[in-house]
Design a protein around this motif. Structure first.
Motif, PDB file in Angstrom:
ATOM      1  N   ASN A   1     -15.518   9.567 -20.232  1.00 38.66           N
ATOM      2  CA  ASN A   1     -16.464   8.462 -20.398  1.00 38.66           C
ATOM      3  C   ASN A   1     -16.054   7.403 -21.407  1.00 38.66           C
ATOM      4  N   ALA A   2     -14.789   7.351 -21.776  1.00 36.77           N
ATOM      5  CA  ALA A   2     -14.313   6.234 -22.598  1.00 36.77           C
ATOM      6  C   ALA A   2     -14.231   4.999 -21.703  1.00 36.77           C
ATOM      7  N   VAL A   3     -14.555   3.854 -22.264  1.00 36.33           N
ATOM      8  CA  VAL A   3     -14.557   2.592 -21.536  1.00 36.33           C
ATOM      9  C   VAL A   3     -13.552   1.665 -22.205  1.00 36.33           C
ATOM     10  N   ILE A   4     -12.709   1.025 -21.399  1.00 39.34           N
ATOM     11  CA  ILE A   4     -11.651   0.166 -21.930  1.00 39.34           C
ATOM     12  C   ILE A   4     -11.734  -1.209 -21.291  1.00 39.34           C
TER      13      ILE A   4
ATOM     14  N   ASP B   1      -9.904  10.528 -17.445  1.00 35.11           N
ATOM     15  CA  ASP B   1     -10.937  11.467 -17.023  1.00 35.11           C
ATOM     16  C   ASP B   1     -12.294  10.773 -17.024  1.00 35.11           C
ATOM     17  N   THR B   2     -12.726  10.348 -15.844  1.00 34.28           N
ATOM     18  CA  THR B   2     -14.030   9.711 -15.671  1.00 34.28           C
ATOM     19  C   THR B   2     -14.184   8.518 -16.606  1.00 34.28           C
ATOM     20  N   ASN B   3     -13.269   7.567 -16.491  1.00 36.87           N
ATOM     21  CA  ASN B   3     -13.249   6.394 -17.349  1.00 36.87           C
ATOM     22  C   ASN B   3     -13.491   5.126 -16.547  1.00 36.87           C
ATOM     23  N   THR B   4     -13.881   4.072 -17.238  1.00 34.10           N
ATOM     24  CA  THR B   4     -13.964   2.747 -16.634  1.00 34.10           C
ATOM     25  C   THR B   4     -13.009   1.843 -17.394  1.00 34.10           C
ATOM     26  N   ILE B   5     -12.086   1.227 -16.647  1.00 30.49           N
ATOM     27  CA  ILE B   5     -11.110   0.315 -17.239  1.00 30.49           C
ATOM     28  C   ILE B   5     -11.272  -1.029 -16.554  1.00 30.49           C
ATOM     29  N   THR B   6     -11.520  -2.064 -17.349  1.00 27.43           N
ATOM     30  CA  THR B   6     -11.651  -3.415 -16.837  1.00 27.43           C
ATOM     31  C   THR B   6     -10.510  -4.235 -17.403  1.00 27.43           C
ATOM     32  N   THR B   7      -9.765  -4.900 -16.535  1.00 26.35           N
ATOM     33  CA  THR B   7      -8.653  -5.705 -17.024  1.00 26.35           C
ATOM     34  C   THR B   7      -9.175  -6.827 -17.902  1.00 26.35           C
TER      35      THR B   7
ATOM     36  N   SER C   1     -12.211  -4.034 -12.062  1.00 25.29           N
ATOM     37  CA  SER C   1     -12.761  -2.850 -12.715  1.00 25.29           C
ATOM     38  C   SER C   1     -12.361  -1.622 -11.916  1.00 25.29           C
ATOM     39  N   ILE C   2     -11.865  -0.588 -12.617  1.00 28.57           N
ATOM     40  CA  ILE C   2     -11.436   0.655 -11.979  1.00 28.57           C
ATOM     41  C   ILE C   2     -12.208   1.794 -12.615  1.00 28.57           C
ATOM     42  N   THR C   3     -12.824   2.635 -11.787  1.00 26.23           N
ATOM     43  CA  THR C   3     -13.515   3.816 -12.288  1.00 26.23           C
ATOM     44  C   THR C   3     -12.773   5.035 -11.780  1.00 26.23           C
ATOM     45  N   THR C   4     -12.382   5.931 -12.689  1.00 26.98           N
ATOM     46  CA  THR C   4     -11.628   7.120 -12.294  1.00 26.98           C
ATOM     47  C   THR C   4     -12.584   8.238 -11.925  1.00 26.98           C
ATOM     48  N   PRO C   5     -12.184   9.130 -11.007  1.00 28.36           N
ATOM     49  CA  PRO C   5     -13.039  10.254 -10.630  1.00 28.36           C
ATOM     50  C   PRO C   5     -13.098  11.295 -11.737  1.00 28.36           C
ATOM     51  N   ALA C   6     -14.038  12.188 -11.627  1.00 26.41           N
ATOM     52  CA  ALA C   6     -14.185  13.270 -12.602  1.00 26.41           C
ATOM     53  C   ALA C   6     -12.959  14.170 -12.564  1.00 26.41           C
ATOM     54  N   ALA C   7     -12.712  14.868 -13.677  1.00 33.51           N
ATOM     55  CA  ALA C   7     -11.605  15.822 -13.748  1.00 33.51           C
ATOM     56  C   ALA C   7     -11.769  16.849 -12.642  1.00 33.51           C
ATOM     57  N   GLY C   8     -10.658  17.318 -12.135  1.00 32.91           N
ATOM     58  CA  GLY C   8     -10.697  18.291 -11.051  1.00 32.91           C
ATOM     59  C   GLY C   8     -10.612  17.644  -9.679  1.00 32.91           C
ATOM     60  N   HIS C   9     -10.642  16.318  -9.649  1.00 33.44           N
ATOM     61  CA  HIS C   9     -10.500  15.565  -8.414  1.00 33.44           C
ATOM     62  C   HIS C   9      -9.325  14.613  -8.576  1.00 33.44           C
TER      63      HIS C   9
END
Length: 127
Positions: A76-79, A93-99, A108-116
Protein backbone atom coordinates in the motif's frame (compact mmCIF):
# COMPACT_ATOMS: atom_id res chain seq x y z
CA UNK A 1 27.92 5.37 4.68
CA UNK A 2 25.05 7.83 4.40
CA UNK A 3 21.61 6.47 5.10
CA UNK A 4 18.43 8.48 4.64
CA UNK A 5 15.69 7.27 6.94
CA UNK A 6 12.43 9.17 6.54
CA UNK A 7 9.87 9.21 9.30
CA UNK A 8 6.84 11.45 9.54
CA UNK A 9 6.77 14.12 6.85
CA UNK A 10 9.59 15.41 4.63
CA UNK A 11 8.87 18.60 2.65
CA UNK A 12 10.73 19.61 -0.49
CA UNK A 13 10.54 23.41 -0.68
CA UNK A 14 12.42 24.17 -3.89
CA UNK A 15 10.67 25.57 -6.94
CA UNK A 16 10.38 23.65 -10.20
CA UNK A 17 14.17 23.26 -10.56
CA UNK A 18 15.74 19.81 -10.34
CA UNK A 19 16.50 18.68 -6.81
CA UNK A 20 18.33 15.56 -5.69
CA UNK A 21 19.28 13.55 -2.65
CA UNK A 22 22.32 11.27 -2.85
CA UNK A 23 22.46 8.51 -0.20
CA UNK A 24 23.82 4.99 0.00
CA UNK A 25 20.51 3.65 1.40
CA UNK A 26 16.98 5.05 1.46
CA UNK A 27 14.39 3.74 3.93
CA UNK A 28 10.98 5.18 4.73
CA UNK A 29 9.10 4.40 7.93
CA UNK A 30 5.56 3.00 7.70
CA UNK A 31 3.08 5.79 7.05
CA UNK A 32 5.70 8.43 6.27
CA UNK A 33 5.22 10.84 3.39
CA UNK A 34 7.13 13.29 1.23
CA UNK A 35 5.40 16.59 0.47
CA UNK A 36 6.35 19.11 -2.19
CA UNK A 37 5.90 22.85 -1.67
CA UNK A 38 6.79 26.12 -3.38
CA UNK A 39 6.01 24.85 -6.87
CA UNK A 40 8.26 21.78 -6.64
CA UNK A 41 7.13 18.88 -8.82
CA UNK A 42 7.81 15.18 -8.32
CA UNK A 43 9.23 14.88 -11.85
CA UNK A 44 12.10 17.18 -10.79
CA UNK A 45 13.00 15.37 -7.55
CA UNK A 46 15.59 12.57 -7.78
CA UNK A 47 16.62 10.24 -4.96
CA UNK A 48 19.94 8.69 -6.04
CA UNK A 49 20.63 5.62 -3.90
CA UNK A 50 24.06 3.94 -3.91
CA UNK A 51 22.70 0.56 -2.84
CA UNK A 52 19.07 -0.33 -2.02
CA UNK A 53 15.86 1.50 -1.19
CA UNK A 54 12.85 0.41 0.84
CA UNK A 55 9.58 2.33 0.84
CA UNK A 56 7.67 0.87 3.76
CA UNK A 57 3.95 0.18 4.11
CA UNK A 58 1.52 3.03 3.46
CA UNK A 59 4.33 5.48 2.65
CA UNK A 60 3.36 8.31 0.32
CA UNK A 61 6.48 9.08 -1.70
CA UNK A 62 7.18 11.74 -4.33
CA UNK A 63 10.08 11.79 -6.73
CA UNK A 64 12.17 9.40 -8.78
CA UNK A 65 14.14 6.72 -6.93
CA UNK A 66 17.28 5.67 -8.83
CA UNK A 67 18.92 2.77 -6.96
CA UNK A 68 22.11 0.96 -7.85
CA UNK A 69 20.78 -2.37 -6.55
CA UNK A 70 17.24 -3.29 -5.47
CA UNK A 71 14.11 -1.38 -4.53
CA UNK A 72 11.38 -2.82 -2.32
CA UNK A 73 8.02 -1.07 -2.23
CA UNK A 74 5.97 -2.57 0.60
CA UNK A 75 2.19 -3.00 0.81
CA UNK A 76 0.00 0.00 0.00
CA UNK A 77 2.85 2.45 -0.55
CA UNK A 78 1.90 5.14 -3.05
CA UNK A 79 4.46 6.76 -5.36
CA UNK A 80 4.26 9.82 -7.57
CA UNK A 81 7.34 9.33 -9.71
CA UNK A 82 9.37 6.33 -10.77
CA UNK A 83 11.33 3.54 -9.08
CA UNK A 84 14.28 2.33 -11.14
CA UNK A 85 16.90 -0.22 -10.05
CA UNK A 86 20.04 -0.78 -12.09
CA UNK A 87 21.36 -4.17 -10.95
CA UNK A 88 18.46 -6.00 -9.28
CA UNK A 89 14.69 -6.18 -9.01
CA UNK A 90 12.04 -3.65 -8.10
CA UNK A 91 9.65 -5.58 -5.85
CA UNK A 92 6.07 -4.27 -5.69
CA UNK A 93 3.15 -5.37 -3.49
CA UNK A 94 -0.28 -3.79 -3.92
CA UNK A 95 1.07 -0.34 -4.76
CA UNK A 96 -0.10 2.62 -6.80
CA UNK A 97 2.52 4.35 -8.93
CA UNK A 98 1.65 7.50 -10.86
CA UNK A 99 4.19 8.88 -13.29
CA UNK A 100 5.38 12.35 -12.41
CA UNK A 101 5.03 14.05 -15.75
CA UNK A 102 5.32 17.81 -15.38
CA UNK A 103 3.93 18.66 -18.79
CA UNK A 104 1.58 15.92 -19.94
CA UNK A 105 -1.08 13.44 -18.85
CA UNK A 106 -0.32 11.05 -16.02
CA UNK A 107 -0.29 7.26 -16.14
CA UNK A 108 -1.39 5.36 -13.04
CA UNK A 109 -0.45 1.71 -12.41
CA UNK A 110 -1.90 -0.40 -9.61
CA UNK A 111 -0.10 -3.65 -8.80
CA UNK A 112 -2.00 -6.80 -7.76
CA UNK A 113 -1.80 -8.23 -4.26
CA UNK A 114 1.13 -10.47 -3.34
CA UNK A 115 0.65 -14.03 -4.46
CA UNK A 116 -0.68 -12.95 -7.84
CA UNK A 117 2.53 -12.44 -9.78
CA UNK A 118 2.54 -10.52 -13.03
CA UNK A 119 6.31 -10.48 -13.32
CA UNK A 120 7.69 -11.02 -16.79
CA UNK A 121 11.24 -11.34 -17.95
CA UNK A 122 12.27 -9.81 -21.27
CA UNK A 123 12.21 -13.25 -22.91
CA UNK A 124 8.59 -14.10 -22.15
CA UNK A 125 6.58 -10.96 -23.00
CA UNK A 126 4.65 -12.85 -25.70
CA UNK A 127 3.24 -15.49 -23.31
Amino acid sequence: MFVAVLTGQHTQREAAERWGVDRSTLITAPGSHVSLAGGAQACNVFWQVGSSATLDTTSAFKGNVLALTAITVNTNAVIEGRVLAQNAAVALDTNTITTANCTGPQLSITTPAAGHPTERSPGNWDR
